[in-house]
Design a protein around this motif. Sequence first.
Motif, mmCIF file in Angstrom:
data_model
loop_
_atom_site.group_PDB
_atom_site.id
_atom_site.type_symbol
_atom_site.label_atom_id
_atom_site.label_comp_id
_atom_site.label_asym_id
_atom_site.label_seq_id
_atom_site.Cartn_x
_atom_site.Cartn_y
_atom_site.Cartn_z
ATOM 1 N N VAL A 1 10.542 7.612 58.600
ATOM 2 C CA VAL A 1 11.033 8.992 58.644
ATOM 3 C C VAL A 1 10.841 9.634 57.279
ATOM 4 O O VAL A 1 11.368 9.144 56.275
ATOM 5 N N LEU A 2 10.101 10.721 57.247
ATOM 6 C CA LEU A 2 9.864 11.492 56.022
ATOM 7 C C LEU A 2 10.646 12.802 56.089
ATOM 8 O O LEU A 2 10.957 13.289 57.175
ATOM 9 N N PRO A 3 10.941 13.409 54.933
ATOM 10 C CA PRO A 3 11.732 14.646 54.940
ATOM 11 C C PRO A 3 10.952 15.913 55.265
ATOM 12 O O PRO A 3 11.551 16.969 55.439
ATOM 13 N N GLY A 4 9.624 15.835 55.339
ATOM 14 C CA GLY A 4 8.849 17.043 55.615
ATOM 15 C C GLY A 4 7.511 16.732 56.255
ATOM 16 O O GLY A 4 7.023 15.600 56.193
ATOM 17 N N PRO A 5 6.877 17.726 56.886
ATOM 18 C CA PRO A 5 5.613 17.500 57.598
ATOM 19 C C PRO A 5 4.446 17.121 56.703
ATOM 20 O O PRO A 5 3.586 16.330 57.102
ATOM 21 N N GLU A 6 4.380 17.672 55.499
ATOM 22 C CA GLU A 6 3.267 17.347 54.604
ATOM 23 C C GLU A 6 3.340 15.891 54.157
ATOM 24 O O GLU A 6 2.327 15.195 54.093
ATOM 25 N N GLU A 7 4.547 15.444 53.838
ATOM 26 C CA GLU A 7 4.717 14.042 53.450
ATOM 27 C C GLU A 7 4.383 13.123 54.625
ATOM 28 O O GLU A 7 3.702 12.099 54.473
ATOM 29 N N ALA A 8 4.846 13.515 55.816
ATOM 30 C CA ALA A 8 4.591 12.695 57.003
ATOM 31 C C ALA A 8 3.100 12.603 57.308
ATOM 32 O O ALA A 8 2.612 11.562 57.759
ATOM 33 N N LYS A 9 2.370 13.672 57.058
ATOM 34 C CA LYS A 9 0.927 13.684 57.324
ATOM 35 C C LYS A 9 0.213 12.607 56.514
ATOM 36 O O LYS A 9 -0.655 11.890 57.030
ATOM 37 N N VAL A 10 0.582 12.473 55.250
ATOM 38 C CA VAL A 10 -0.031 11.460 54.382
ATOM 39 C C VAL A 10 0.245 10.057 54.917
ATOM 40 O O VAL A 10 -0.653 9.211 55.005
ATOM 41 N N TYR A 11 1.482 9.804 55.314
ATOM 42 C CA TYR A 11 1.863 8.478 55.801
ATOM 43 C C TYR A 11 1.239 8.190 57.162
ATOM 44 O O TYR A 11 0.829 7.064 57.443
ATOM 45 N N ARG A 12 1.159 9.213 57.993
ATOM 46 C CA ARG A 12 0.572 9.021 59.322
ATOM 47 C C ARG A 12 -0.906 8.636 59.203
ATOM 48 O O ARG A 12 -1.395 7.766 59.931
ATOM 49 N N GLN A 13 -1.608 9.264 58.282
ATOM 50 C CA GLN A 13 -3.021 8.937 58.078
ATOM 51 C C GLN A 13 -3.181 7.490 57.631
ATOM 52 O O GLN A 13 -4.060 6.769 58.124
ATOM 53 N N ARG A 14 -2.325 7.063 56.714
ATOM 54 C CA ARG A 14 -2.437 5.690 56.210
ATOM 55 C C ARG A 14 -2.084 4.682 57.297
ATOM 56 O O ARG A 14 -2.748 3.644 57.430
ATOM 57 N N VAL A 15 -1.068 4.981 58.083
ATOM 58 C CA VAL A 15 -0.676 4.090 59.173
ATOM 59 C C VAL A 15 -1.796 3.972 60.195
ATOM 60 O O VAL A 15 -2.122 2.873 60.667
ATOM 61 N N HIS A 16 -2.427 5.082 60.538
ATOM 62 C CA HIS A 16 -3.533 5.048 61.499
ATOM 63 C C HIS A 16 -4.709 4.228 60.965
ATOM 64 O O HIS A 16 -5.372 3.508 61.720
ATOM 65 N N GLN A 17 -4.972 4.337 59.671
ATOM 66 C CA GLN A 17 -6.051 3.545 59.068
ATOM 67 C C GLN A 17 -5.760 2.048 59.187
ATOM 68 O O GLN A 17 -6.639 1.256 59.541
ATOM 69 N N LEU A 18 -4.528 1.679 58.908
ATOM 70 C CA LEU A 18 -4.155 0.267 58.987
ATOM 71 C C LEU A 18 -4.176 -0.232 60.428
ATOM 72 O O LEU A 18 -4.626 -1.352 60.704
#
Length: 247
Positions: A192-209
Amino acid sequence: MRSFASQLQYKNSDPSSLRRAVSAAEFLDRLRREQPFSYARLDGVSLSVAELMARVYEADSTLFPEVAKDWQEGRVTVASMRKLLKGILPSGYAGKVGKARQQSFKDAAAVAIKNIVGDMDLGEIVSMTARAAQKRPSAVKVDYLFEMRTARTVAVMTVGPYRNATMYRDRAEEWSLRAFGITWFYDVVVLVLPGPEEAKVYRQRVHQLQAEITQRKLSTPAPRVEVTHIFVEPFGPEYSAVGDLAP
């Protein structure tokens, strides 16, 4: 960072403490430019005092010259400054630092987190357990653990909130790898991230993994890690979930 802290004669080598020390030093440099008279009154203060002064300045810069004057003349102590901060800082997580800031965010986000987990394709929630009540090894405890009617488990970890926005990107790798690591213990892990921009970065990394795990056939099925964001009002108890679990 350790080298810089050493130059400032700051002895604590903990990374979090070092970041706070650097922030305090940056505040003093800013104060020197913006309020030179107040800066002169704080000559020689320790970095821990400078950190408190920075919080007062951030909360109400118009009040600061009087606080600096009282400090120089011995009418203000660390204890009285903390009391002052308690009175002028807002009630939300924005007015807190360290673990208190993180806990305030987690507490305010709890209902929204429960709603998001309840909307996942995992059935009805049977129980929701906060970290302190989880009977598991400390290394795999999470902020909130959900047990579902389907006998599946959902582990939720909140990231931040950090005062320094660059820390979200800097720690994306660490948080993503940790999330995948604890999928050995839980069926689904949610960051859980506090904002959409932060979540976007994490979502990209998770999808890569996830793609790499699938390609290398390291796990069947691939571990399920989700990323969402929840807005928590920084200056009060009101909150609302504004993100969802994007594919």
